[in-house]
Motif scaffolding. Structure first.
Motif, PDB file in Angstrom:
ATOM      1  N   UNK A  76      27.750   0.763   8.750  1.00 54.14           N
ATOM      2  CA  UNK A  76      26.494   0.136   8.364  1.00 54.14           C
ATOM      3  C   UNK A  76      26.495  -0.161   6.869  1.00 54.14           C
ATOM      4  N   UNK A  77      26.183  -1.398   6.521  1.00 51.10           N
ATOM      5  CA  UNK A  77      26.114  -1.794   5.112  1.00 51.10           C
ATOM      6  C   UNK A  77      24.687  -2.204   4.792  1.00 51.10           C
ATOM      7  N   UNK A  78      24.103  -1.533   3.809  1.00 49.44           N
ATOM      8  CA  UNK A  78      22.807  -1.932   3.273  1.00 49.44           C
ATOM      9  C   UNK A  78      22.897  -1.815   1.761  1.00 49.44           C
ATOM     10  N   UNK A  79      22.475  -2.864   1.078  1.00 46.92           N
ATOM     11  CA  UNK A  79      22.523  -2.894  -0.378  1.00 46.92           C
ATOM     12  C   UNK A  79      21.107  -3.109  -0.910  1.00 46.92           C
ATOM     13  N   UNK A  80      20.669  -2.316  -1.885  1.00 48.65           N
ATOM     14  CA  UNK A  80      19.316  -2.494  -2.450  1.00 48.65           C
ATOM     15  C   UNK A  80      19.221  -3.768  -3.288  1.00 48.65           C
ATOM     16  N   UNK A  81      19.414  -4.901  -2.630  1.00 47.09           N
ATOM     17  CA  UNK A  81      19.450  -6.183  -3.326  1.00 47.09           C
ATOM     18  C   UNK A  81      18.046  -6.721  -3.585  1.00 47.09           C
ATOM     19  N   UNK A  82      17.870  -7.503  -4.653  1.00 48.03           N
ATOM     20  CA  UNK A  82      16.560  -8.122  -4.886  1.00 48.03           C
ATOM     21  C   UNK A  82      16.197  -9.041  -3.731  1.00 48.03           C
ATOM     22  N   UNK A  83      14.962  -8.907  -3.243  1.00 46.18           N
ATOM     23  CA  UNK A  83      14.517  -9.724  -2.117  1.00 46.18           C
ATOM     24  C   UNK A  83      15.200  -9.363  -0.813  1.00 46.18           C
ATOM     25  N   UNK A  84      15.931  -8.250  -0.817  1.00 50.78           N
ATOM     26  CA  UNK A  84      16.661  -7.875   0.392  1.00 50.78           C
ATOM     27  C   UNK A  84      17.980  -8.596   0.544  1.00 50.78           C
ATOM     28  N   UNK A  85      18.385  -9.354  -0.465  1.00 47.79           N
ATOM     29  CA  UNK A  85      19.683 -10.022  -0.386  1.00 47.79           C
ATOM     30  C   UNK A  85      19.556 -11.527  -0.549  1.00 47.79           C
ATOM     31  N   UNK A  86      20.416 -12.268   0.184  1.00 46.66           N
ATOM     32  CA  UNK A  86      21.380 -11.783   1.161  1.00 46.66           C
ATOM     33  C   UNK A  86      22.691 -11.316   0.520  1.00 46.66           C
ATOM     34  N   UNK A  87      23.474 -10.630   1.316  1.00 50.09           N
ATOM     35  CA  UNK A  87      24.770 -10.129   0.892  1.00 50.09           C
ATOM     36  C   UNK A  87      25.599  -9.914   2.153  1.00 50.09           C
TER      37      UNK A  87
END
Length: 526
Positions: A504-515
């Motif tokens: 599982x990959x989750x990154x605390x990206x601005x706006x939820x990503x995308x990534x």
């Protein structure tokens, strides 16, 4: 008599079956449920990527852009584009497209990509990306696998913007007039993407369900279904996570300690790339004097808030940036000094400008942490004679107020908000450049500062990457001295996932990503 007894027993058994919890089937066991739109990176209730100011973590499970960030948010990589090239003058972007299919089986082609770009560039479609794509002069599709985007002037943020342009099917949407697209039911009933999961169901205000796209070009996903549960706040999502009802959610920093050391869960931490700020509505006369804006900065004990409420997981920001290479020497640190704040207010004549009249402080942050932060800010400002009254609303309500071309200034004399300051430093432009004032763009504070516009334009137009950091330092200097915002901090963000979830990959990206999250690889173990 026996027959009646047997019949009664059968009836009783049938009645009880509805209340029996059955062992999960293979399909149920291969279902991952999460609070994907919980927290500041989410956008519950939005299914339209053209209107998305957040929520990309979930949208990108079934929609895909041509390019996205890698999971470290360090470089832009291909998704529906197998490769891309940028011309030396940074005026032409050429994308070579992958062989892909829409969820209804029809092929994805460059015509779809050109159609999508047209919608994204058209504000009538409800696109929040139109202002960011103003430098685009033409979009060409010379063949089914090539898209060429040409600019009228270099714009360093073009690739960053392209990561948010989710591809849309021309054959499904071309018949809908652009000005009727934003509120069309297609988005929440029968959307078609190219991603590893396809839309199956939305139960209003409860959950969204996706099923595995067995024809996905990357191979059949490991999971059968992915469900996005809606929650009123992170506390409700955390309760569901602990109860085993979901396997993932965002959590506030003050909830992290309850999960660390618990082998049943994994805590994911990362830089939010979002600067939190108090945005002065520049159309309100109370903020015209720069001494008043500086007084707000000196009145807030940011270090105390970071230590006590964020548990140290944030950095003070004295402009839009906190990255070392973007911070020039000699800028004002605005150390906590309430006496200096009072002095500046007295010099500016605050008692005549506004005095103790209430000032509406509007925010879309509705978490317990945000509530506590605003309570602290309210108390600190009150001590120097500034009376703010926080009002928290959901994201759609916030957007409807601040993006209104004819806004009611009284509803948001001040905002508590966040805007991404990375991975691309140029992304801050849309929140500050005078050219981006609504309806043209999301400069919600209506900042009109010639020196700031000049610095932002120069940074975006700088073709030499080696010189660009210096240009952003110039932006930082102007922000620090002129204060379009009272910049506060850049905080870390956290997610918690069940240890049963694999790959599982989750990154605390601005706006939820995308990534690059590779949801097709997510799986559940014992």
């Amino acid at each position: 008599m026996k027959l009646r007894m047997i019949a009664s027993a059968l009836a009783l058994s049938a009645a009880l079956i509805g209340n029996v919890t059955l062992a999960p089937s293979a399909t149920q066991a291969a279902t991952l449920s999460g609070g994907f739109d919980v927290g500041p990176g989410g956008f519950q209730g939005n299914f339209n990527p053209l209107a998305a100011t957040a929520g990309f973590t979930w949208l990108s499970v079934y929609f895909e852009p041509l390019v996205t960030y890698d999971d470290k948010l360090q470089k832009v990589v291909g998704v529906l584009a197998d490769s891309y090239e940028v011309s030396p003058d940074q005026m032409t972007y050429t994308f070579k497209l992958a062989d892909a299919k829409w969820h209804d089986g029809k092929p994805f082609t460059a015509k779809d990509a050109k159609f999508t770009m047209g919608l994204a560039m058209d504000a009538k479609s409800g696109s929040v990306l139109a202002a960011r794509l103003k430098a685009v002069s033409s979009v060409e599709a010379p063949d089914d696998h090539t898209l060429i985007v040409k600019l009228s002037a270099p714009s360093a943020s073009t690739l960053d913007t392209m990561t948010k342009v989710m591809m849309l099917p021309e054959h499904a949407l071309a018949s809908i007039p652009a000005d009727q697209l934003a509120k069309n039911s297609w988005w929440s009933t029968s959307p078609i993407g190219t991603g590893p999961f396809k839309f199956t169901k939305y139960v209003t205000d409860q959950y969204v369900e996706l099923a595995a796209n067995t024809d996905y070009r990357g191979g059949k996903p490991a999971l059968e279904r992915v469900i996005n549960r809606y929650f009123s706040n992170p506390a409700a999502a955390i309760a569901a996570l602990r109860a085993g009802e979901i396997q993932f959610t965002y959590v506030d920093s003050n909830d992290v300690s309850t999960f660390k050391g618990d082998e049943a869960f994994k805590v994911i931490e990362g830089d939010s790339f979002v600067v939190n700020y108090l945005g002065f509505n520049h159309e309100s006369p109370i903020w015209k004097d720069p001494r008043v804006r500086k007084a707000v900065m000196y009145a807030i004990n940011r270090d105390a808030i970071i230590k006590s409420l964020y548990a140290g997981a944030a950095k003070p920001a004295n402009c839009a940036y906190v990255a070392d290479q973007l911070i020039p020497q000699g800028i004002d640190p605005y150390a906590y000094d309430p006496e200096k704040a009072k002095q500046l207010l007295d010099e500016a004549g605050w008692s005549q400008i506004n005095g103790d009249k209430p000032i509406t402080l509007l925010t879309y942050y509705t978490t317990p942490l945000a509530t506590n932060v605003l309570a602290a800010v309210q108390a600190m400002l009150s001590q120097v004679g500034i009376n703010v009254v926080p009002r928290a609303v959901d994201t759609p309500t916030y957007n409807s107020i601040v993006l209104n071309p004819k806004p009611d200034v009284a509803q948001f004399q001040l905002v508590y908000a966040g805007l991404q300051n990375g991975p691309d430093a140029g992304s801050i432009n849309v929140g500050l450049n005078e050219k981006q004032i609504p309806p043209a763009g999301p400069n919600v504070v209506r900042a009109r500062m010639p020196e700031l516009n000049k610095a932002l334009d120069a940074a975006l137009a700088e073709p030499d990457a080696a010189k660009r950091d210096g240009r952003y330092q110039d932006v930082c200097k102007v922000m620090n001295s002129d204060l379009p915002w009272a910049t506060l901090w850049v905080a870390n963000r956290y997610g918690v996932v069940s240890s049963k979830v694999k790959d599982f990959i989750w990154t605390p990206a601005p706006g939820g990503g995308p990534y690059q999250a590779h949801p097709e690889k997510w799986s559940l173990g014992e």
